[in-house]
Design a protein around this motif. Structure first.
Motif, PDB file in Angstrom:
ATOM      1  N   GLU A 265       0.839  -1.206   0.000  1.00 40.69           N
ATOM      2  CA  GLU A 265       0.000   0.000   0.000  1.00 40.69           C
ATOM      3  C   GLU A 265       0.875   1.257   0.000  1.00 40.69           C
ATOM      4  OE1 GLU A 265      -2.717  -0.151   3.238  1.00 40.69           O
ATOM      5  OE2 GLU A 265      -3.929  -1.763   2.365  1.00 40.69           O
ATOM      6  N   PRO A 266       0.379   2.358  -0.588  1.00 40.35           N
ATOM      7  CA  PRO A 266       1.183   3.590  -0.698  1.00 40.35           C
ATOM      8  C   PRO A 266       1.661   4.083   0.674  1.00 40.35           C
ATOM      9  CG  PRO A 266      -0.812   3.754  -2.016  1.00 40.35           C
ATOM     10  CD  PRO A 266      -0.949   2.514  -1.188  1.00 40.35           C
ATOM     11  N   LYS A 267       2.921   4.462   0.717  1.00 36.12           N
ATOM     12  CA  LYS A 267       3.512   4.984   1.951  1.00 36.12           C
ATOM     13  C   LYS A 267       4.373   6.187   1.601  1.00 36.12           C
ATOM     14  CE  LYS A 267       4.065   0.220   3.580  1.00 36.12           C
ATOM     15  NZ  LYS A 267       2.823   0.151   4.339  1.00 36.12           N
ATOM     16  N   LYS A 268       4.565   7.012   2.591  1.00 39.65           N
ATOM     17  CA  LYS A 268       5.502   8.137   2.437  1.00 39.65           C
ATOM     18  C   LYS A 268       6.716   7.814   3.295  1.00 39.65           C
ATOM     19  CE  LYS A 268       6.158  13.005   3.468  1.00 39.65           C
ATOM     20  NZ  LYS A 268       5.625  14.158   4.225  1.00 39.65           N
ATOM     21  N   ILE A 269       7.851   7.584   2.650  1.00 38.46           N
ATOM     22  CA  ILE A 269       9.065   7.203   3.379  1.00 38.46           C
ATOM     23  C   ILE A 269      10.140   8.266   3.161  1.00 38.46           C
ATOM     24  CG2 ILE A 269      10.893   5.473   3.640  1.00 38.46           C
ATOM     25  CD1 ILE A 269       8.917   3.365   2.731  1.00 38.46           C
ATOM     26  N   GLU A 270      10.666   8.781   4.245  1.00 36.52           N
ATOM     27  CA  GLU A 270      11.773   9.742   4.177  1.00 36.52           C
ATOM     28  C   GLU A 270      13.002   9.115   4.808  1.00 36.52           C
ATOM     29  OE1 GLU A 270      11.313  13.771   5.448  1.00 36.52           O
ATOM     30  OE2 GLU A 270       9.255  13.902   4.685  1.00 36.52           O
ATOM     31  N   ILE A 271      14.118   9.161   4.094  1.00 37.86           N
ATOM     32  CA  ILE A 271      15.403   8.666   4.607  1.00 37.86           C
ATOM     33  C   ILE A 271      16.279   9.884   4.870  1.00 37.86           C
ATOM     34  CG2 ILE A 271      17.426   7.256   4.095  1.00 37.86           C
ATOM     35  CD1 ILE A 271      15.548   5.645   2.177  1.00 37.86           C
ATOM     36  N   ASP A 606       6.207   6.624  -2.169  1.00 35.94           N
ATOM     37  CA  ASP A 606       7.119   7.745  -2.359  1.00 35.94           C
ATOM     38  C   ASP A 606       8.285   7.661  -1.371  1.00 35.94           C
ATOM     39  OD1 ASP A 606       8.203  10.146  -3.087  1.00 35.94           O
ATOM     40  OD2 ASP A 606       6.851  11.345  -1.848  1.00 35.94           O
ATOM     41  N   ILE A 607       9.499   7.433  -1.871  1.00 39.53           N
ATOM     42  CA  ILE A 607      10.686   7.377  -1.026  1.00 39.53           C
ATOM     43  C   ILE A 607      11.599   8.548  -1.383  1.00 39.53           C
ATOM     44  CG2 ILE A 607      12.702   6.046  -0.300  1.00 39.53           C
ATOM     45  CD1 ILE A 607      11.270   3.508  -1.033  1.00 39.53           C
ATOM     46  N   THR A 608      11.914   9.367  -0.404  1.00 35.01           N
ATOM     47  CA  THR A 608      12.813  10.501  -0.642  1.00 35.01           C
ATOM     48  C   THR A 608      14.022  10.392   0.287  1.00 35.01           C
ATOM     49  OG1 THR A 608      11.611  11.857   0.968  1.00 35.01           O
ATOM     50  CG2 THR A 608      10.946  12.042  -1.339  1.00 35.01           C
ATOM     51  N   GLU A 609      15.151  10.884  -0.202  1.00 37.20           N
ATOM     52  CA  GLU A 609      16.396  10.870   0.573  1.00 37.20           C
ATOM     53  C   GLU A 609      16.894  12.294   0.742  1.00 37.20           C
ATOM     54  OE1 GLU A 609      19.728   7.733   0.499  1.00 37.20           O
ATOM     55  OE2 GLU A 609      18.926   7.779  -1.543  1.00 37.20           O
TER      56      GLU A 609
END
Length: 915
Positions: A265-271, A606-609
């Motif tokens: 399922e869609p997640k918002k992941i920030e690294i 959405d994965i952002t670094e």
């Protein structure tokens, strides 16, 4: 949001109208608390609650044994080791270093139901092969070493028996016993329904127990795994569950329950990468503040998960004020409490004490501790300050109980802490319990509930030590006891109290099992922390572990991989924070789990670094400026009336702020014990000794016979002035003894050079240590200016009047030569010349002169003789050319006036100079 526990509960309730005969078994107690809350919310009628156990408690109940503490296990193992009659018996202190590793191995061996005879036989064979050599026979040391490994099976069996005789066991022994006693336990509880929830990696004991219950009893098991990990043949998150599904007979005819599809399922992941641990904590604080501003309800479903639990304290200090409810699962480490440092200092006080007493720095550290001040002080007397000040004033390097009693006002509490006796470990723990008892009365009177909570935990800890020491006499020194105390302390925590369901949740990785949150913040996602890497704290080699089915670091990595991905399964907002500055203590580069997440074929939203760095605003160093207000001008006027000294004016030249603080505000260096003779003390002893030696010669012409006679008194006078100036400091050893001999050498060399001069010149002593003072009237000021000082020596050489200043520090010829008159009041490197001119002005005011010679004798360069003041004229041809006359004094007075008027000018502030 419906988490794993709620989903499973809904399924069970749809098939059962009542849960009162159910027993729920979960991986942790924490999950049990949340399950109980969920049952309460879903209950539609009044009934008895089901039993809810953690797996450890459940197995303890099956076995009928209780878990022995780590300390009990260590003592029992040492006792077994002694009974094995080793040829070289190790002390308990030495044994405890490797005994802990042996305990871990025994624990693991039993949890995995290993055939110990075969394992230990293989282990001893490996040790023998590693020490085998065809060239040389085994030494006695090697024979003794191999004997230990050959006896390991006997030690293991006797150790287990010793625990079983007390109806106790280490975790592995409890698990092995539970396997044997499972059938009678199930017979007694045949009406119960067992439900296992959320397990992943299982040791052999757990696996057998759960499988037997599933096959022979009314029971069920619900895993907590996403379908994507279960189907992926290589993903470590599903490693254990794929094995259970394949190998357990139960799943040949029963459904594999607890599989979900939330991970995709869609997640918002920030690294987020941040430098160092404190930056991580600050970033978490700002993140939480941002979350609370977005929605007040979100924080209720938010968890901060600490991969490195040492971050708890900085995280707690970074939580924003907006969050008024926090639940901490981990507990606060007892070794971080004030009482822990107090008892550590108390231990060190007696461990480091020698025949002379306590070294002053150790005692001052102990006296300055807040707990010590609470203990020693009462409403009338501040004993800790009295003792500390006495140590500093009397310059005690080593302190005995008699000295402490001599200065303390309230002597009742002194013997409790300060004893001449050499404590045994048992008597020391009893003394600690006595201190705790007295502190209890103090904190009760102060109504200090937090301190009383700390005290209760330390009372339990020392009671445990006291009981074990009374039962076993293995320990005979405080160093061993301190090691044991530190070992025990590191595993003790102070539990936080609060509503476990409400507010922000802060927990470690293992506490997150079975729990789900919409917003998850995971810190320290670094290699070496998550996962922990190749740590092998075991005597069993890697290959032997594989051969016998024992877990290695690979399985441990897979466990943490499962926990990591399980946390992500149902979460909607994920923040993964790692340390960008890797080191040995704080983990390596960013975790492979982050790299795996970024390179995974199944993208999960959405994965952002990004790299977050502190917003550091450079601050230019500004020179300190002190404006001269009315009060400060009054201070300056009073100082001027009392008298400027050449030293105070030199302080101003060096740095006006130093003059302001030291000479006007009278802020001196803090009083401290001189462990070794300080430079100013050294100089005072030299000056005073020379004064005593030369006082009989005042008004006389020096003769060789007089000086030779004076040499005989040097040693006695130096000792006298050491005793006076260095208070009760000891000069019989170390650097102080060297300083004493250096002073003797200085003065002997000085007298010898004086004898050499007397043989060639006529020298008459006129005055010693003469106080000089002159009043200077400047029309620009409406008050007089006083210049004062003490001159070391005034003499006459071949009819030329000389004023001489002694210096024990190094002085160069360039320091007494002025090239430009303005330099003497602006450049501190000319301070020695400036001081000589000040003395000349003061001497001339009392005894008008036509010419005078001024110079410095530096004891670090006695061979240079008198370093004479030089004016900015052409190079001198003879000694007479360096004489100071009225013209020289007039030129200097112009500069001196400029300096003093600057100090006294209300419009010129004190401005800091670079030193």
């Amino acid at each position: 949001m419906n988490g794993f526990l709620e989903e499973v509960l809904d399924k069970i309730l749809s098939q059962n109208s009542s849960l009162s005969n159910h027993i729920f078994i979960l991986p942790s107690k924490r999950a049990g608390t949340f399950l109980k809350n969920s049952i309460a919310k879903k209950a539609t009628k009044t009934e008895f609650a089901p039993e809810i156990w953690s797996i450890e408690t459940f197995i303890e109940k099956i076995s009928g044994l209780s878990y022995a503490s780590n300390l009990e296990q260590l003592f029992a193992l040492y006792n077994t080791y002694l009974k094995s009659k080793p040829k070289e018996i190790e002390t308990f202190y030495s044994f405890s270093k490797w005994g802990q590793t042996l305990l871990q191995d025994f624990n693991e061996i039993d949890r995995y139901l290993i055939d110990t005879k075969k394992l230990f036989s293989n282990l001893s064979a490996i040790q023998e092969i590693s020490h085998w050599s065809p060239e040389a026979p085994k030494t006695q040391l090697m024979e003794d070493y191999l004997l230990f490994w050959n006896n390991l099976d006997v030690i293991y069996k006797n150790f287990n028996v010793s625990l079983l005789n007390k109806n106790k066991g280490h975790q592995g022994l409890v698990y092995r016993t539970a396997c044997r006693k499972l059938k009678p336990y199930l017979k007694e509880n045949k009406s119960k329904t067992f439900i296992f929830l959320g397990f992943n990696a299982l040791n052999e004991s757990e696996s057998i127990i759960i499988q037997q219950i599933l096959e022979q009893h009314s029971s069920d098991i619900f895993w907590d795994i996403d379908n994507s990990f279960l189907k992926d043949p290589v993903h470590d998150a599903g490693l254990f569950l794929r094995g259970h599904k394949k190998n357990w007979n139960h799943f040949n005819s029963n459904q594999f329950k607890g599989v979900s599809n939330y991970y995709s399922e869609p997640k918002k992941i920030e690294i987020i990468g941040t430098p160092k641990n404190i930056s991580q904590a600050k970033y978490v604080g700002n993140l939480l503040k941002k979350i609370t501003k977005t929605s007040n309800n979100t924080i209720k479903n938010t968890a901060v998960i600490l991969a490195d639990e040492s971050l708890l304290n900085p995280i707690l200090n970074s939580i924003p004020e907006e969050i008024n409810s926090v639940n901490i699962t981990m507990g606060y480490n007892l070794e971080k409490t004030p009482l822990a440092s107090f008892f550590k200092l108390f231990f060190e006080l007696y461990i480091k004490r020698n025949t002379k007493g306590w070294f002053y720095s150790n005692l001052l550290d102990f006296l300055s501790h807040p707990t010590t001040t609470s203990f020693l002080n009462n409403k009338e007397e501040n004993n800790s300050n009295l003792i500390s000040n006495a140590i500093k004033n009397k310059n005690w390097s080593y302190i005995t109980p008699e000295k402490i009693i001599s200065v303390a006002k309230d002597k009742d509490c002194i013997p409790t802490v300060f004893q001449e006796l050499n404590f045994t470990p048992l008597s020391f723990t009893k003394r600690c319990l006595l201190i705790i008892s007295k502190l209890k009365d103090i904190y009760t009177e102060q109504s200090n509930s937090l301190a009383l909570e700390y005290l209760y935990r330390f009372n339990s800890l020392f009671n445990q030590l006291n009981t074990l020491l009374a039962e076993h006499n293995y320990m005979n020194d405080l160093k061993s006891l301190l090691s044991l105390y530190n070992e025990l302390l590191s595993s003790e925590t102070l539990d936080f109290r609060g509503d476990p369901i409400e507010g922000l949740q802060i927990m470690g990785m293992l506490e997150s099992r079975n729990l789900d949150f919409e917003t998850v913040i995971i810190t320290s996602v670094n290699e070496g922390i998550l996962p922990s890497g190749k740590s092998n704290n075991s005597f069993i080699p890697f290959d032997l572990k594989i051969a016998h089915g024992l877990p290695t670091y690979k399985e441990k990595d897979a466990v943490y991989t499962y926990h990591f991905y399980r946390i992500l399964q149902r979460a909607k907002n994920v923040y993964l924070i790692y340390n960008t500055e890797p080191d040995v203590l704080e983990g390596g580069e960013k975790s492979r789990l982050i790299t795996q997440l970024l390179t995974d074929e199944n993208k999960i939203g959405d994965i952002t670094e990004k790299i977050a760095t502190p917003n550091v605003v450079p601050s230019l160093k500004e020179d300190e400026i002190i404006e001269k207000d009315v009060d400060l001008m009054l201070l300056i006027k009073n100082h001027a009336s009392n008298g400027f000294s050449p030293t105070s004016l030199s302080n101003y030249i060096r740095n006006p702020i130093d003059f302001y603080k030291r000479n006007l505000l009278k802020i001196d260096d803090l009083l401290a014990v001189e462990e070794t003779v300080a430079a100013n003390t050294f100089g005072t002893i030299v000056h005073d000794t020379l004064e005593d030696l030369y006082t009989p010669f005042v008004g006389k012409t020096l003769e060789v016979s007089l000086l030779n006679e004076a040499k005989k008194n040097i040693e006695a006078l130096v000792k006298k002035h050491f005793a006076k100036t260095y208070a009760e400091g000891d000069i019989n050893y170390g650097k102080n003894l060297i300083a004493y001999n250096v002073i003797l050498r200085y003065i002997e060399r000085f007298i010898n050079l004086e004898i050499k001069q007397v043989k060639q010149n006529t020298i008459k002593i006129i005055a010693l240590e003469q106080n000089l003072k002159v009043s200077l009237n400047f029309p620009e000021l409406d008050y007089p200016i006083v210049l004062k000082g003490k001159l070391d020596r005034i003499d006459e050489e071949n009819g030329i009047l000389r004023i001489i200043d002694y210096k024990t520090g190094r002085v160069e010829p360039k320091n007494v030569k002025i090239n430009n008159w303005e330099d003497c009041i602006t450049d501190y490197s000319y301070s020695k010349a400036f001081q000589l001119l000040c003395y000349s002005v003061m001497f001339n005011a009392q005894n008008p002169i036509s010419e005078i010679q001024a110079g410095i004798i530096t004891f670090k360069n006695l061979n240079a003789g008198i370093l004479k003041f030089n004016t900015p004229k052409e190079p001198k041809k003879s000694a007479l050319d360096s004489l100071i006359n009225k013209e020289t004094l007039d030129l200097f007075l112009v500069e001196l006036k400029r300096l003093i008027l600057e100090i006294c000018n209300p419009n010129i502030p004190f401005k800091e100079k670079e030193v």
